[in-house]
Design a protein around this motif. Structure first.
Motif, PDB file in Angstrom:
ATOM      1  N   THR A   1       0.685  -1.167  -0.027  1.00 33.35           N
ATOM      2  CA  THR A   1       0.061  -0.124   0.112  1.00 33.35           C
ATOM      3  C   THR A   1       0.850   1.201   0.004  1.00 33.35           C
ATOM      4  OG1 THR A   1      -1.859  -1.198   1.089  1.00 33.35           O
ATOM      5  CG2 THR A   1      -1.736   1.265   1.182  1.00 33.35           C
ATOM      6  N   PHE A   2       1.676   1.218   1.031  1.00 34.23           N
ATOM      7  CA  PHE A   2       2.784   2.591   0.902  1.00 34.23           C
ATOM      8  C   PHE A   2       3.657   2.535  -0.243  1.00 34.23           C
ATOM      9  CE2 PHE A   2       6.716   4.362   2.104  1.00 34.23           C
ATOM     10  CZ  PHE A   2       6.354   5.535   2.210  1.00 34.23           C
ATOM     11  N   LEU A   3       4.155   1.547  -0.778  1.00 36.97           N
ATOM     12  CA  LEU A   3       4.721   1.527  -2.110  1.00 36.97           C
ATOM     13  C   LEU A   3       3.911   1.986  -2.952  1.00 36.97           C
ATOM     14  CD1 LEU A   3       6.871   0.013  -0.334  1.00 36.97           C
ATOM     15  CD2 LEU A   3       7.457  -1.555  -2.416  1.00 36.97           C
ATOM     16  N   ARG A   4       2.791   1.621  -3.451  1.00 39.45           N
ATOM     17  CA  ARG A   4       2.120   2.204  -4.147  1.00 39.45           C
ATOM     18  C   ARG A   4       1.755   3.449  -4.276  1.00 39.45           C
ATOM     19  NH1 ARG A   4      -0.523  -3.249  -5.402  1.00 39.45           N
ATOM     20  NH2 ARG A   4      -1.365  -3.437  -3.385  1.00 39.45           N
ATOM     21  N   LEU A   5       1.351   4.030  -2.923  1.00 35.79           N
ATOM     22  CA  LEU A   5       1.012   5.298  -2.810  1.00 35.79           C
ATOM     23  C   LEU A   5       2.416   6.013  -2.982  1.00 35.79           C
ATOM     24  CD1 LEU A   5      -0.382   7.636  -1.567  1.00 35.79           C
ATOM     25  CD2 LEU A   5       0.367   7.230   0.655  1.00 35.79           C
ATOM     26  N   LEU A   6       3.370   5.904  -2.477  1.00 31.65           N
ATOM     27  CA  LEU A   6       4.751   6.640  -3.031  1.00 31.65           C
ATOM     28  C   LEU A   6       5.087   6.701  -4.453  1.00 31.65           C
ATOM     29  CD1 LEU A   6       7.365   7.793  -1.714  1.00 31.65           C
ATOM     30  CD2 LEU A   6       8.342   5.614  -1.885  1.00 31.65           C
TER      31      LEU A   6
ATOM     32  N   LEU B   1      14.153   5.260 -11.258  1.00 32.36           N
ATOM     33  CA  LEU B   1      13.218   5.668 -10.222  1.00 32.36           C
ATOM     34  C   LEU B   1      12.012   5.514 -11.006  1.00 32.36           C
ATOM     35  CD1 LEU B   1      14.889   8.637  -8.709  1.00 32.36           C
ATOM     36  CD2 LEU B   1      14.114   6.647  -7.539  1.00 32.36           C
ATOM     37  N   GLY B   2      11.755   5.853 -12.148  1.00 40.54           N
ATOM     38  CA  GLY B   2      10.648   6.021 -13.068  1.00 40.54           C
ATOM     39  C   GLY B   2      10.122   4.510 -13.218  1.00 40.54           C
ATOM     40  N   ALA B   3      11.019   3.426 -13.525  1.00 35.91           N
ATOM     41  CA  ALA B   3      10.591   2.280 -13.839  1.00 35.91           C
ATOM     42  C   ALA B   3      10.259   1.520 -12.656  1.00 35.91           C
ATOM     43  CB  ALA B   3      11.822   1.321 -14.380  1.00 35.91           C
ATOM     44  N   MET B   4      10.626   1.708 -11.516  1.00 36.05           N
ATOM     45  CA  MET B   4      10.209   1.341 -10.098  1.00 36.05           C
ATOM     46  C   MET B   4       9.053   1.907  -9.871  1.00 36.05           C
ATOM     47  SD  MET B   4      11.856   1.947  -6.344  1.00 36.05           S
ATOM     48  CE  MET B   4      11.084   3.475  -6.877  1.00 36.05           C
ATOM     49  N   SER B   5       8.867   3.172  -9.868  1.00 33.73           N
ATOM     50  CA  SER B   5       7.583   3.755  -9.326  1.00 33.73           C
ATOM     51  C   SER B   5       6.351   3.193 -10.310  1.00 33.73           C
ATOM     52  CB  SER B   5       7.697   5.297  -9.555  1.00 33.73           C
ATOM     53  OG  SER B   5       8.512   5.881  -8.567  1.00 33.73           O
ATOM     54  N   TYR B   6       6.390   3.173 -11.440  1.00 33.12           N
ATOM     55  CA  TYR B   6       5.430   2.515 -12.280  1.00 33.12           C
ATOM     56  C   TYR B   6       5.121   1.245 -12.188  1.00 33.12           C
ATOM     57  CZ  TYR B   6       3.359   5.809 -15.489  1.00 33.12           C
ATOM     58  OH  TYR B   6       2.652   6.672 -16.098  1.00 33.12           O
ATOM     59  N   ALA B   7       6.256   0.314 -12.081  1.00 36.11           N
ATOM     60  CA  ALA B   7       5.923  -0.922 -11.638  1.00 36.11           C
ATOM     61  C   ALA B   7       5.369  -1.346 -10.387  1.00 36.11           C
ATOM     62  CB  ALA B   7       7.304  -1.765 -11.600  1.00 36.11           C
ATOM     63  N   ILE B   8       5.495  -0.505  -9.345  1.00 39.49           N
ATOM     64  CA  ILE B   8       4.781  -0.483  -8.139  1.00 39.49           C
ATOM     65  C   ILE B   8       3.366  -0.016  -8.435  1.00 39.49           C
ATOM     66  CG2 ILE B   8       4.623   0.342  -5.837  1.00 39.49           C
ATOM     67  CD1 ILE B   8       7.758   0.578  -5.850  1.00 39.49           C
ATOM     68  N   ALA B   9       2.964   1.414  -8.777  1.00 38.11           N
ATOM     69  CA  ALA B   9       2.040   2.006  -8.564  1.00 38.11           C
ATOM     70  C   ALA B   9       1.002   1.178  -9.867  1.00 38.11           C
ATOM     71  CB  ALA B   9       2.248   3.475  -9.045  1.00 38.11           C
ATOM     72  N   GLY B  10       1.721   0.719 -10.836  1.00 40.57           N
ATOM     73  CA  GLY B  10       0.967   0.182 -11.931  1.00 40.57           C
ATOM     74  C   GLY B  10       0.377  -1.231 -11.598  1.00 40.57           C
ATOM     75  N   THR B  11       0.651  -1.865 -10.462  1.00 41.10           N
ATOM     76  CA  THR B  11      -0.024  -3.123 -10.207  1.00 41.10           C
ATOM     77  C   THR B  11      -1.306  -3.094 -10.426  1.00 41.10           C
ATOM     78  OG1 THR B  11       1.623  -3.453  -8.342  1.00 41.10           O
ATOM     79  CG2 THR B  11      -0.409  -4.796  -8.126  1.00 41.10           C
ATOM     80  N   ASP B  12      -2.240  -1.948 -10.508  1.00 41.63           N
ATOM     81  CA  ASP B  12      -3.456  -1.935 -11.015  1.00 41.63           C
ATOM     82  C   ASP B  12      -3.866  -0.802 -11.869  1.00 41.63           C
ATOM     83  OD1 ASP B  12      -3.090  -0.754  -8.474  1.00 41.63           O
ATOM     84  OD2 ASP B  12      -5.159  -0.150  -8.644  1.00 41.63           O
TER      85      ASP B  12
END
Lengths: 252, 252
Positions: A114-119, A169-180
DNA sequence: GTACCATTAAAACGAACGTTTGAACGAACC
DNA sequence: GGTTCGTTCAAACGTTCGTTTTAATGGTAC
């Protein structure tokens, strides 16, 4: 009854609920009334305990980022101490930076996915106060890691390293947030991708771990890719002609 | 006078202004009154011409994405026709997909970097209608490109390719949106990174071109990175024990 | 008991939100 | 000239926003 509502209970219940709702609906898309309603506290509780909605968001991040960035600095400290002056390997640096974050996703007590996605989502939020807040929280850490990467890749122009840090950073953030988010673009459930049975809850723990294992090789591959050519670029100053970057183990 | 306000003028002026303001402040952070005020049209004009604020956002994207995705499909058509049945090279596919997009950033008539930044940011917006809209706009294109990548990389598991497509989209989106978002994290102006004199307007044209030249090698490096190992993946449930930061040993 | 304190509760505040209304405008057509 | 129709306009609609206010609550110290 079992659940007495002490001050700490209220504060933390608000923080937990806000963390989830900000992740699901964004900052502007989440109203105080929804937050306090879901947390089963009075509407005025947020302003009483945190002062304002902005301050609430900052506190949601602060309680996680303080721990995270401390861990990141410690990880780098350990690596450098162990290396005794020698430059670190890029893979070590990435592991310390991204691995530490992704490991948060495995532990619900640290916010979990949850926090990772929020971040991941909030980093792109345009609100001014959010950006300046993140700048302050990240300044130290990014600086240390940037220097470590400069030392680890002495033949790569520093500007190039910063760009690639950007990309990573972008690849990581998207991979996390993009889970849905982006599953909708790629037309795949993340459960499918992980090879799961795609049950109701694919156990964030497992999800975070698989994500890390797929993300790290990608990041390393990108970081150590050959330098760009800059063919036919109208000149300015720097001669950034391509030197090859140490690209060991680059397999087809 | 030179500027007669015909219907088309009003419509397009609203679209142009909304594109910029949505990029700067996000969807929820941009009010109709600010949009119509900046466009110098009446408040009711948006509802008259587009029906609602949601429909306005959709139209902002539709007029650009229709062209973009058409170009992307055409680019892939050309490549496949030229290859005469043989699988394409990953670099060709990435160039067709990402290059086509990044070239939009060089042409102000196609939205320039403003639209690119908006696109990068909006992909992470949590609003439901936005996500479903993108899903519809992108479905065709993503599917064609996914298949092309499957053929280009027959030895790589399909799930892995989809993941890396994910990562690449993220790296690109962040690199674009982050032109003034993550610079704050990395502590560098993008002008500095480009080696520019960092004048007032670094000429989006040049910016987009440099971004493309730095991004493509990174993406290719990531896409062709060695496959993850999946060592010791525990089969089922939690075991959230945090292994201490993993250390030195990690040999690429 | 009483005074004090931090916390919670209920109600209201003014402002801003997206949207709708009904009239006014202006060129085109008969 | 009168009518029509697409467009613009000012004004208001009802709702929701974040925040503030005022009172009630419950425990602790005297």
């Amino acid at each position: 009854m079992t659940d007495q509502k002490t001050t700490l209970d209220t504060r933390e219940r608000i923080l937990d609920v806000a963390e989830r709702l900000f992740m699901e609906n964004g900052y502007e898309g989440t109203s105080m009334r929804v937050i306090t309603g879901a947390a089963e506290v009075n509407l005025a509780a947020v302003n009483y305990h945190f002062g304002s909605k902005e301050a609430l968001l900052r506190e949601v991040f602060r309680r996680r980022l303080a721990w995270l960035n401390h861990q990141r600095l410690e990880a780098l400290d350990r690596l450098e101490e162990h290396a005794a002056g020698a430059p670190l390997k890029p893979s070590q640096i990435l592991e310390a930076f991204f691995g530490t974050l992704l490991r948060m996703g495995e532990d619900p007590a640290l916010g979990g996915m949850t926090f990772l996605r929020l971040l991941g989502r909030t980093l792109t939020e345009p609100a001014e106060f959010i950006r300046t807040f993140f700048a302050g929280e990240y300044a130290q850490v990014i600086d240390r890691y940037k220097l470590a990467l400069f030392r680890a890749l002495p033949d790569v122009p520093k500007a190039e390293i910063v760009w690639r840090l950007h990309f990573m950073l972008g690849a990581m953030s998207y991979a996390i947030a993009g889970t849905d988010v982006l599953q909708v673009v790629t037309g795949c459930e993340v459960g499918d991708l992980a090879g799961e049975g795609a049950d109701a809850d694919p156990s964030d723990t497992l999800l975070a771990r698989r994500l890390a294992q797929r993300l790290m090789p990608f990041l390393l591959g990108g970081l150590r890719a050959p330098l760009p050519q800059f063919h036919e670029l109208p000149v300015t100053t720097t001669d950034t002609r391509a030197r090859a970057v140490p690209q060991d183990g680059l397999r087809p």
